[in-house]
Design a protein around this motif. Structure first.
Motif, PDB file in Angstrom:
ATOM      1  N   PHE A  93       0.828  -1.205   0.000  1.00 28.13           N
ATOM      2  CA  PHE A  93       0.000   0.000   0.000  1.00 28.13           C
ATOM      3  C   PHE A  93       0.867   1.263   0.000  1.00 28.13           C
ATOM      4  O   PHE A  93       0.546   2.239  -0.673  1.00 28.13           O
ATOM      5  CB  PHE A  93      -0.945   0.023   1.202  1.00 28.13           C
ATOM      6  CG  PHE A  93      -2.050  -0.994   1.143  1.00 28.13           C
ATOM      7  CD1 PHE A  93      -2.763  -1.240  -0.024  1.00 28.13           C
ATOM      8  CD2 PHE A  93      -2.407  -1.705   2.277  1.00 28.13           C
ATOM      9  CE1 PHE A  93      -3.794  -2.167  -0.063  1.00 28.13           C
ATOM     10  CE2 PHE A  93      -3.435  -2.638   2.252  1.00 28.13           C
ATOM     11  CZ  PHE A  93      -4.122  -2.865   1.084  1.00 28.13           C
ATOM     12  N   SER A  94       1.958   1.236   0.739  1.00 30.75           N
ATOM     13  CA  SER A  94       2.855   2.404   0.779  1.00 30.75           C
ATOM     14  C   SER A  94       3.480   2.651  -0.580  1.00 30.75           C
ATOM     15  O   SER A  94       3.617   3.805  -1.013  1.00 30.75           O
ATOM     16  CB  SER A  94       3.945   2.197   1.835  1.00 30.75           C
ATOM     17  OG  SER A  94       3.370   2.122   3.125  1.00 30.75           O
ATOM     18  N   SER A  95       3.852   1.591  -1.260  1.00 27.57           N
ATOM     19  CA  SER A  95       4.380   1.714  -2.617  1.00 27.57           C
ATOM     20  C   SER A  95       3.323   2.299  -3.551  1.00 27.57           C
ATOM     21  O   SER A  95       3.609   3.162  -4.385  1.00 27.57           O
ATOM     22  CB  SER A  95       4.847   0.344  -3.113  1.00 27.57           C
ATOM     23  OG  SER A  95       5.315   0.420  -4.432  1.00 27.57           O
ATOM     24  N   ALA A  96       2.088   1.850  -3.391  1.00 26.83           N
ATOM     25  CA  ALA A  96       0.988   2.367  -4.214  1.00 26.83           C
ATOM     26  C   ALA A  96       0.780   3.856  -3.962  1.00 26.83           C
ATOM     27  O   ALA A  96       0.605   4.627  -4.914  1.00 26.83           O
ATOM     28  CB  ALA A  96      -0.298   1.592  -3.922  1.00 26.83           C
ATOM     29  N   VAL A  97       0.828   4.278  -2.694  1.00 28.73           N
ATOM     30  CA  VAL A  97       0.659   5.701  -2.377  1.00 28.73           C
ATOM     31  C   VAL A  97       1.748   6.523  -3.056  1.00 28.73           C
ATOM     32  O   VAL A  97       1.467   7.572  -3.652  1.00 28.73           O
ATOM     33  CB  VAL A  97       0.652   5.949  -0.847  1.00 28.73           C
ATOM     34  CG1 VAL A  97       0.784   7.432  -0.528  1.00 28.73           C
ATOM     35  CG2 VAL A  97      -0.622   5.393  -0.222  1.00 28.73           C
ATOM     36  N   ALA A  98       2.986   6.057  -2.994  1.00 24.86           N
ATOM     37  CA  ALA A  98       4.088   6.781  -3.642  1.00 24.86           C
ATOM     38  C   ALA A  98       3.855   6.890  -5.148  1.00 24.86           C
ATOM     39  O   ALA A  98       4.068   7.958  -5.742  1.00 24.86           O
ATOM     40  CB  ALA A  98       5.413   6.083  -3.354  1.00 24.86           C
ATOM     41  N   ASN A  99       3.401   5.812  -5.754  1.00 26.15           N
ATOM     42  CA  ASN A  99       3.122   5.841  -7.197  1.00 26.15           C
ATOM     43  C   ASN A  99       1.952   6.758  -7.536  1.00 26.15           C
ATOM     44  O   ASN A  99       1.997   7.485  -8.529  1.00 26.15           O
ATOM     45  CB  ASN A  99       2.860   4.425  -7.711  1.00 26.15           C
ATOM     46  CG  ASN A  99       4.130   3.614  -7.814  1.00 26.15           C
ATOM     47  OD1 ASN A  99       5.166   4.112  -8.226  1.00 26.15           O
ATOM     48  ND2 ASN A  99       4.060   2.352  -7.419  1.00 26.15           N
ATOM     49  N   ILE A 100       0.921   6.735  -6.720  1.00 24.03           N
ATOM     50  CA  ILE A 100      -0.239   7.592  -6.951  1.00 24.03           C
ATOM     51  C   ILE A 100       0.165   9.063  -6.852  1.00 24.03           C
ATOM     52  O   ILE A 100      -0.255   9.891  -7.671  1.00 24.03           O
ATOM     53  CB  ILE A 100      -1.375   7.251  -5.963  1.00 24.03           C
ATOM     54  CG1 ILE A 100      -1.926   5.848  -6.256  1.00 24.03           C
ATOM     55  CG2 ILE A 100      -2.487   8.298  -6.026  1.00 24.03           C
ATOM     56  CD1 ILE A 100      -2.767   5.261  -5.143  1.00 24.03           C
ATOM     57  N   LYS A 101       0.979   9.381  -5.859  1.00 27.33           N
ATOM     58  CA  LYS A 101       1.445  10.767  -5.717  1.00 27.33           C
ATOM     59  C   LYS A 101       2.225  11.212  -6.954  1.00 27.33           C
ATOM     60  O   LYS A 101       2.113  12.350  -7.384  1.00 27.33           O
ATOM     61  CB  LYS A 101       2.309  10.916  -4.472  1.00 27.33           C
ATOM     62  CG  LYS A 101       1.512  10.903  -3.189  1.00 27.33           C
ATOM     63  CD  LYS A 101       2.401  11.079  -1.977  1.00 27.33           C
ATOM     64  CE  LYS A 101       1.564  11.117  -0.719  1.00 27.33           C
ATOM     65  NZ  LYS A 101       2.344  11.369   0.483  1.00 27.33           N
ATOM     66  N   GLU A 102       3.000  10.306  -7.520  1.00 19.71           N
ATOM     67  CA  GLU A 102       3.752  10.629  -8.736  1.00 19.71           C
ATOM     68  C   GLU A 102       2.814  10.899  -9.915  1.00 19.71           C
ATOM     69  O   GLU A 102       3.119  11.702 -10.796  1.00 19.71           O
ATOM     70  CB  GLU A 102       4.718   9.494  -9.078  1.00 19.71           C
ATOM     71  CG  GLU A 102       5.646   9.821 -10.213  1.00 19.71           C
ATOM     72  CD  GLU A 102       6.666   8.722 -10.499  1.00 19.71           C
ATOM     73  OE1 GLU A 102       7.272   8.790 -11.570  1.00 19.71           O
ATOM     74  OE2 GLU A 102       6.834   7.814  -9.664  1.00 19.71           O
ATOM     75  N   CYS A 103       1.659  10.254  -9.921  1.00 16.45           N
ATOM     76  CA  CYS A 103       0.700  10.434 -11.016  1.00 16.45           C
ATOM     77  C   CYS A 103       0.240  11.880 -11.142  1.00 16.45           C
ATOM     78  O   CYS A 103      -0.008  12.357 -12.249  1.00 16.45           O
ATOM     79  CB  CYS A 103      -0.507   9.519 -10.826  1.00 16.45           C
ATOM     80  SG  CYS A 103      -0.143   7.771 -11.151  1.00 16.45           S
TER      81      CYS A 103
END
Length: 162
Positions: A93-103
């Motif tokens: 989930f933390s990895s997903a949050v980082a990727n979403i923020k990059e979006c």
């Protein structure tokens, strides 16, 4: 003449609202949870008058919020008996949050190809943990991650229309 202008303005406003509702419907009907998607977008004041890029911005924020909520739920379930599996969930989930923020920055730069790629990675991160649990998936975590999955998926649906 005044009545004609008033009628024209009223029709234009009605048409604009219908087009907006259709944009929300067009995106949400493709999601894995159309009701959650539609209710969320319609209740968000930022969606009023938003184009596809505006809807993508909303989807990014909703995906980030829902994925962070999944982290919080996972942390609340953490105990000595499930430490390894919950820790893996939190990492994903933390990895997903980082990727979403990059979006968000990718959308602002109009780098739609990379946004789609990073969004797909976030979707994988959100969905990966459930395989670990199988039938023993905690209901609270399943519900939280389901919301995250819906909004990351919505982001990709919208990105594919840009």
């Amino acid at each position: 003449m005044f009545h004609l202008v008033t009628i024209f303005v009223a029709l234009a406003v009605a048409l604009l609202n219908k087009c907006q509702a259709d944009l929300i419907s067009d995106f949400c009907v493709k999601s894995n949870n159309p009701t959650l998607c539609t209710n969320t977008l319609r209740s968000d004041p930022r969606s009023k008058g938003a184009d596809a890029r505006g809807m993508a911005t909303i989807a990014i924020k909703k995906a980030e919020e829902a994925t962070q909520a999944s982290i919080n739920v996972a942390k609340s379930l953490l105990n000595s008996g499930n430490k390894e599996i919950i820790s893996t969930c939190i990492e994903n989930f933390s990895s997903a949050v980082a990727n979403i923020k990059e979006c968000e920055s990718l959308l602002n730069r109009r780098d739609i190809g990379t946004l789609r790629s990073i969004g797909s990675t976030a979707l994988t991160d959100v969905g990966t943990w459930s395989d670990e649990f199988g039938a023993n998936e905690p209901p609270k975590l399943k519900e939280a991650s389901g919301k995250a999955d819906t909004f990351v998926q919505l982001l990709l649906i919208i990105a594919n229309s840009l």
